[in-house]
Structures are given as structure tokens and as C-alpha cells.
Scaffold this motif. Structure first.
Motif, PDB file in Angstrom:
ATOM      1  N   VAL A  40      42.527 -23.065 -91.831  1.00 16.28           N
ATOM      2  CA  VAL A  40      42.292 -23.249 -93.273  1.00 16.28           C
ATOM      3  C   VAL A  40      41.519 -22.051 -93.822  1.00 16.28           C
ATOM      4  CG1 VAL A  40      41.133 -24.687 -94.998  1.00 16.28           C
ATOM      5  CG2 VAL A  40      42.436 -25.759 -93.160  1.00 16.28           C
ATOM      6  N   ALA A  41      40.488 -21.603 -93.105  1.00 19.89           N
ATOM      7  CA  ALA A  41      39.712 -20.439 -93.540  1.00 19.89           C
ATOM      8  C   ALA A  41      40.603 -19.201 -93.646  1.00 19.89           C
ATOM      9  CB  ALA A  41      38.556 -20.177 -92.576  1.00 19.89           C
ATOM     10  N   SER A  42      41.465 -19.006 -92.674  1.00 26.66           N
ATOM     11  CA  SER A  42      42.382 -17.862 -92.690  1.00 26.66           C
ATOM     12  C   SER A  42      43.337 -17.943 -93.876  1.00 26.66           C
ATOM     13  CB  SER A  42      43.157 -17.791 -91.377  1.00 26.66           C
ATOM     14  OG  SER A  42      43.884 -16.592 -91.299  1.00 26.66           O
ATOM     15  N   ALA A  43      43.844 -19.134 -94.165  1.00 30.23           N
ATOM     16  CA  ALA A  43      44.751 -19.315 -95.308  1.00 30.23           C
ATOM     17  C   ALA A  43      44.029 -19.057 -96.632  1.00 30.23           C
ATOM     18  CB  ALA A  43      45.342 -20.723 -95.289  1.00 30.23           C
ATOM     19  N   LEU A  44      42.775 -19.475 -96.737  1.00 31.80           N
ATOM     20  CA  LEU A  44      42.002 -19.218 -97.948  1.00 31.80           C
ATOM     21  C   LEU A  44      41.779 -17.723 -98.155  1.00 31.80           C
ATOM     22  CD1 LEU A  44      39.289 -22.019 -97.872  1.00 31.80           C
ATOM     23  CD2 LEU A  44      41.032 -21.673 -99.614  1.00 31.80           C
ATOM     24  N   ILE A  45      41.426 -17.023 -97.089  1.00 32.32           N
ATOM     25  CA  ILE A  45      41.224 -15.576 -97.178  1.00 32.32           C
ATOM     26  C   ILE A  45      42.525 -14.896 -97.589  1.00 32.32           C
ATOM     27  CG2 ILE A  45      40.700 -13.484 -95.859  1.00 32.32           C
ATOM     28  CD1 ILE A  45      38.781 -15.299 -94.183  1.00 32.32           C
ATOM     29  N   LYS A  46      43.636 -15.323 -97.019  1.00 29.23           N
ATOM     30  CA  LYS A  46      44.944 -14.773 -97.383  1.00 29.23           C
ATOM     31  C   LYS A  46      45.235 -15.015 -98.861  1.00 29.23           C
ATOM     32  CE  LYS A  46      49.869 -15.179 -96.492  1.00 29.23           C
ATOM     33  NZ  LYS A  46      50.915 -15.898 -95.804  1.00 29.23           N
ATOM     34  N   ALA A  47      44.950 -16.212 -99.352  1.00 24.50           N
ATOM     35  CA  ALA A  47      45.216 -16.547-100.751  1.00 24.50           C
ATOM     36  C   ALA A  47      44.355 -15.709-101.698  1.00 24.50           C
ATOM     37  CB  ALA A  47      44.959 -18.031-100.988  1.00 24.50           C
ATOM     38  N   ILE A  48      43.126 -15.440-101.302  1.00 22.56           N
ATOM     39  CA  ILE A  48      42.218 -14.670-102.156  1.00 22.56           C
ATOM     40  C   ILE A  48      42.546 -13.182-102.113  1.00 22.56           C
ATOM     41  CG2 ILE A  48      39.807 -13.936-102.420  1.00 22.56           C
ATOM     42  CD1 ILE A  48      39.068 -16.798-101.413  1.00 22.56           C
ATOM     43  N   ARG A  49      42.750 -12.648-100.931  1.00 23.33           N
ATOM     44  CA  ARG A  49      42.977 -11.210-100.757  1.00 23.33           C
ATOM     45  C   ARG A  49      44.447 -10.806-100.868  1.00 23.33           C
ATOM     46  NH1 ARG A  49      39.472  -9.906 -95.362  1.00 23.33           N
ATOM     47  NH2 ARG A  49      37.414 -10.326 -96.218  1.00 23.33           N
ATOM     48  N   GLY A  50      45.345 -11.741-100.558  1.00 23.95           N
ATOM     49  CA  GLY A  50      46.765 -11.401-100.490  1.00 23.95           C
ATOM     50  C   GLY A  50      47.091 -10.794 -99.130  1.00 23.95           C
ATOM     51  N   GLY A  51      48.353 -10.518 -98.895  1.00 21.50           N
ATOM     52  CA  GLY A  51      48.771  -9.925 -97.631  1.00 21.50           C
ATOM     53  C   GLY A  51      48.869 -10.942 -96.513  1.00 21.50           C
ATOM     54  N   GLU A  52      48.715 -10.455 -95.300  1.00 22.77           N
ATOM     55  CA  GLU A  52      48.817 -11.300 -94.107  1.00 22.77           C
ATOM     56  C   GLU A  52      47.545 -12.112 -93.900  1.00 22.77           C
ATOM     57  OE1 GLU A  52      51.319 -11.664 -91.681  1.00 22.77           O
ATOM     58  OE2 GLU A  52      52.505 -10.723 -93.243  1.00 22.77           O
ATOM     59  N   ALA A  53      47.694 -13.226 -93.209  1.00 17.83           N
ATOM     60  CA  ALA A  53      46.521 -14.009 -92.820  1.00 17.83           C
ATOM     61  C   ALA A  53      45.705 -13.158 -91.845  1.00 17.83           C
ATOM     62  CB  ALA A  53      46.943 -15.312 -92.167  1.00 17.83           C
ATOM     63  N   PRO A  54      44.394 -13.013 -92.084  1.00 23.74           N
ATOM     64  CA  PRO A  54      43.594 -12.116 -91.248  1.00 23.74           C
ATOM     65  C   PRO A  54      43.367 -12.607 -89.819  1.00 23.74           C
ATOM     66  CG  PRO A  54      42.208 -13.247 -92.819  1.00 23.74           C
ATOM     67  CD  PRO A  54      43.631 -13.619 -93.140  1.00 23.74           C
ATOM     68  N   TYR A  55      43.435 -13.909 -89.602  1.00 29.03           N
ATOM     69  CA  TYR A  55      43.191 -14.455 -88.272  1.00 29.03           C
ATOM     70  C   TYR A  55      44.332 -15.366 -87.875  1.00 29.03           C
ATOM     71  CZ  TYR A  55      38.607 -13.017 -89.885  1.00 29.03           C
ATOM     72  OH  TYR A  55      37.564 -12.296 -90.403  1.00 29.03           O
ATOM     73  N   LYS A  56      44.777 -15.203 -86.660  1.00 24.52           N
ATOM     74  CA  LYS A  56      45.884 -16.021 -86.161  1.00 24.52           C
ATOM     75  C   LYS A  56      45.469 -16.942 -85.014  1.00 24.52           C
ATOM     76  CE  LYS A  56      49.415 -12.766 -87.687  1.00 24.52           C
ATOM     77  NZ  LYS A  56      48.980 -12.848 -89.033  1.00 24.52           N
ATOM     78  N   THR A  57      44.236 -16.779 -84.522  1.00 23.75           N
ATOM     79  CA  THR A  57      43.732 -17.610 -83.422  1.00 23.75           C
ATOM     80  C   THR A  57      42.230 -17.846 -83.578  1.00 23.75           C
ATOM     81  OG1 THR A  57      43.110 -15.757 -81.987  1.00 23.75           O
ATOM     82  CG2 THR A  57      45.401 -16.555 -81.817  1.00 23.75           C
ATOM     83  N   PRO A  58      41.708 -18.911 -82.967  1.00 23.52           N
ATOM     84  CA  PRO A  58      40.255 -19.107 -83.003  1.00 23.52           C
ATOM     85  C   PRO A  58      39.512 -17.983 -82.276  1.00 23.52           C
ATOM     86  CG  PRO A  58      41.313 -20.839 -81.691  1.00 23.52           C
ATOM     87  CD  PRO A  58      42.397 -20.015 -82.318  1.00 23.52           C
ATOM     88  N   ARG A  59      40.137 -17.369 -81.317  1.00 25.73           N
ATOM     89  CA  ARG A  59      39.536 -16.246 -80.585  1.00 25.73           C
ATOM     90  C   ARG A  59      39.233 -15.078 -81.533  1.00 25.73           C
ATOM     91  NH1 ARG A  59      40.069 -14.931 -74.887  1.00 25.73           N
ATOM     92  NH2 ARG A  59      41.252 -16.842 -74.752  1.00 25.73           N
TER      93      ARG A  59
END
Length: 86
Positions: A40-59
């Protein structure tokens, strides 16, 4: 409203009030449309910044926190995995 998965539906780490970092493993599949907090955090960052989701794993999230939070300095996600799973 963001449908967050519960801790038993997520794989990741938790930090308790005394600063102990603990690994949590997914025990059951998420219910309905719920997702782990990191997704959810990654999707929010993507929605705000645009582009690709910055994180794809908890790692990846853990590595980013390690750069920003002194309490995590020197730790890697691997530190919390059982020996046979590294």
C-alpha cells in the motif's frame, strides 16, 4: 480507506517498543482486496510521484528504512531470516 492485510496475512518485519526487530511470515492469504502495508505504501508513493512503484518487496522497504533510521544501521533483512532460508 486502504484495505491493509493483518500481520498474519503479510511477510515483513515489525519493531516493538524496545526497538527489537522481528521477522513475520505470512501464515494465511490476504482476505478480499487487502494488501500488505509495504505494498500500500509503495502504491501511494507511485500515485504521488508517478512512474514505477518504488518498492516491489518488503526487503526493499527494509533497506530504505535502514538508510534513514539509525536504529536499523548495520542490519539487513537477511539478519532476521532463519539460517536455512538465507
Amino acid at each position: 480507506v486502504f484495505p491493509l492485510a493483518s500481520w498474519v496475512e503479510s511477510h515483513g518485519t515489525f519493531v516493538n517498543t524496545d526497538g527489537t526487530i522481528q521477522l513475520s511470515r505470512q501464515a494465511i492469504l490476504p482476505v478480499g482486496d487487502s494488501q500488505p502495508a509495504w505494498a500500500v505504501a509503495s502504491a501511494l508513493i507511485k500515485a504521488i510521484r508517478g512512474g514505477e512503484a518504488p518498492y516491489k518487496t518488503p526487503r526493499q522497504i527494509f533497506a530504505e528504512i535502514g538508510k534513514l533510521n539509525p536504529s536499523f544501521l548495520g542490519h539487513t533483512y537477511r539478519d532476521f531470516e532463519p539460517e536455512g532460508e538465507r
